[in-house]
Write an enzyme that holds these catalytic residues in place. Structure first.
Site, short mmCIF file in Angstrom:
data_model
loop_
_atom_site.label_atom_id
_atom_site.label_comp_id
_atom_site.label_asym_id
_atom_site.label_seq_id
_atom_site.Cartn_x
_atom_site.Cartn_y
_atom_site.Cartn_z
N ASN A 73 0.86 -1.19 0.00
CA ASN A 73 0.00 0.00 0.00
C ASN A 73 0.90 1.25 0.00
O ASN A 73 1.74 1.42 0.89
CB ASN A 73 -0.89 -0.05 1.25
N ARG B 141 -9.30 8.30 -1.14
CA ARG B 141 -10.28 8.77 -0.15
C ARG B 141 -11.13 9.89 -0.71
O ARG B 141 -10.69 10.63 -1.58
CB ARG B 141 -9.54 9.26 1.11
N HIS C 118 -3.82 -4.31 7.86
CA HIS C 118 -3.91 -3.12 8.71
C HIS C 118 -2.99 -3.24 9.91
O HIS C 118 -3.17 -4.12 10.75
CB HIS C 118 -5.33 -2.79 9.19
N1 PXP Z 1 -6.03 -2.97 4.10
C1 PXP Z 1 -6.97 -2.00 4.13
C2 PXP Z 1 -8.34 -2.34 3.65
C3 PXP Z 1 -6.65 -0.69 4.56
O1 PXP Z 1 -7.61 0.25 4.58
C4 PXP Z 1 -5.34 -0.41 4.95
C5 PXP Z 1 -4.98 0.97 5.39
O2 PXP Z 1 -5.15 1.84 4.36
C6 PXP Z 1 -4.39 -1.43 4.88
C7 PXP Z 1 -4.76 -2.71 4.49
C8 PXP Z 1 -2.96 -1.21 5.21
O3 PXP Z 1 -2.81 -0.84 6.53
P1 PXP Z 1 -1.41 -0.28 7.02
O4 PXP Z 1 -1.14 0.96 6.25
O5 PXP Z 1 -1.62 -0.05 8.48
O6 PXP Z 1 -0.40 -1.35 6.72
#
Ligand code: PXP
Length: 254
Positions: A13, A51, A197
Site C-alpha cells: 500500500n 479517499r 492493517h
Molecule cells: N487494508 C486496508 C483495507 C486498509 O484500509 C489499509 C490501510 O489503508 C491497509 C490494508 C494497510 O494498513 P497499514 O497501512 O496499516 O499497513
C-alpha cells in the site's frame, strides 16, 4: 495443495508515500515511483486508497498507476456513487470496499456489511459485472463474513488492526483466534481471504501462518521503515518474514 499452504501475496500500500508528497503540495516523493520500486522488490500487487477527501492518493495517481505499473491494482474506496463511477472507468484488478469517515486518521474498524446488505448487493453486482474482483474490508466477525458472502463479494479482507494494537499477549491471542476462525469461515463459504492493517515485522508471522489467507496488504509500516532501510529493503524483509511463517507451516504436521 500437496500439504503446502498456497503462495501468500504481498500487496504494498503506497498511500503514505503520497501523504509525504502532499505535505509539501508538490510532486515528490512520487507514489508511482514507489509502486515501480515495490514491483521490483517482490510485491505481488499495489494497493492505493482513494479517499473522498483525497488526503493522500489522488485521481491522477490512480490514472498513472493503471497506466504505468504491471502489477494488479487493488483500489481501496468507500462504497459511494462517486467511487463506483471511478472504479468502473478505470477497471482495476480489484476493489476493496472500506468504511470511511472524514475525521478518522486511518480506516478504523471494518465495513458493516451485515448492516447494509441490500445496498451492498447491487453495489457489488455492478463491479462484479464489470469484471472487477470485489473485496470487503471487515472485522473478523462471523456475521460480517456471512454478509460479505451474501452480498456477492469474492473476497474478504480481515482487519488486523485490533490484533496489531493489542498490548497484552493474551489480548493479541484472542484477536488472532478471531481472525483464524473468520478466515476458516470465509474459505468454507467459498470466499478468498486477505488480511491487513497495522502489520509489521513483529506482527506479520502469525497472520502469514494462517494457511487460508492468500494476501496481505501492508502500507504504513513499510513506508515508515523505508526511512531507516529503504523501501526495497523493507519490502524484501517483509516478504522474508511472510515466507518464513509460511515455510514453517509447510513442515509442521497437522
Ligand atoms: N487494508 C486496508 C483495507 C486498509 O484500509 C489499509 C490501510 O489503508 C491497509 C490494508 C494497510 O494498513 P497499514 O497501512 O496499516 O499497513
Amino acid at each position: 495443495m500437496n500439504g503446502l499452504a498456497p503462495h501468500l501475496r504481498l500487496g504494498v500500500n503506497i498511500d503514505h508515500v503520497a501523504t509525504v508528497r502532499n505535505a509539501r503540495g508538490g510532486t515528490y516523493p512520487d507514489p508511482v515511483r514507489a509502486a515501480l520500486l515495490a514491483q521490483n522488490a517482490g510485491a505481488d500487487g499495489i494497493t492505493a486508497h482513494l479517499r473522498e477527501d483525497r488526503r493522500h492518493i489522488t485521481d491522477v495517481d490512480i490514472l498513472r498507476l493503471m497506466a504505468e505499473i504491471n502489477l494488479p491494482l487493488n483500489l481501496e474506496m468507500a462504497a459511494t456513487g462517486e467511487m463506483q463511477a471511478i472504479a468502473l472507468r478505470h477497471k482495476p484488478h480489484a476493489v476493496c470496499l472500506v468504511p470511511e469517515k472524514r475525521e478518522e486518521r486511518t480506516t478504523e474498524g471494518g465495513l458493516d456489511a451485515a448492516g447494509q446488505m441490500t445496498a451492498l448487493k447491487s453495489y457489488v453486482a455492478k463491479l462484479n459485472d464489470a469484471g472487477i474482483r470485489v473485496s470487503l474490508f471487515i472485522a473478523a466477525n462471523p456475521a460480517q463474513v456471512e454478509a460479505a458472502h451474501n452480498v456477492g463479494a469474492a473476497v474478504v479482507e480481515l482487519h488486523t488492526g485490533g490484533y496489531c494494537d493489542a498490548l497484552l499477549a493474551t489480548d493479541r491471542a484472542v484477536e488472532l483466534d478471531r481472525i483464524q476462525k473468520a478466515a476458516a469461515q470465509a474459505v468454507s463459504l467459498g470466499l478468498e481471504c486477505h488480511a491487513g492493517h497495522g502489520l509489521s515485522f513483529e506482527t506479520v508471522g502469525p497472520i502469514a501462518a494462517i494457511p487460508s489467507v492468500r494476501e496481505l496488504n501492508i502500507g504504513h509500516f513499510l513506508v515508515g521503515e523505508a526511512i531507516f532501510c529503504g523501501l526495497a529493503e523493507a519490502i524484501k524483509r517483509m516478504r522474508a518474514e511472510m515466507d518464513k511463517a509460511r515455510t514453517r507451516l509447510a513442515i509442521v504436521p497437522k
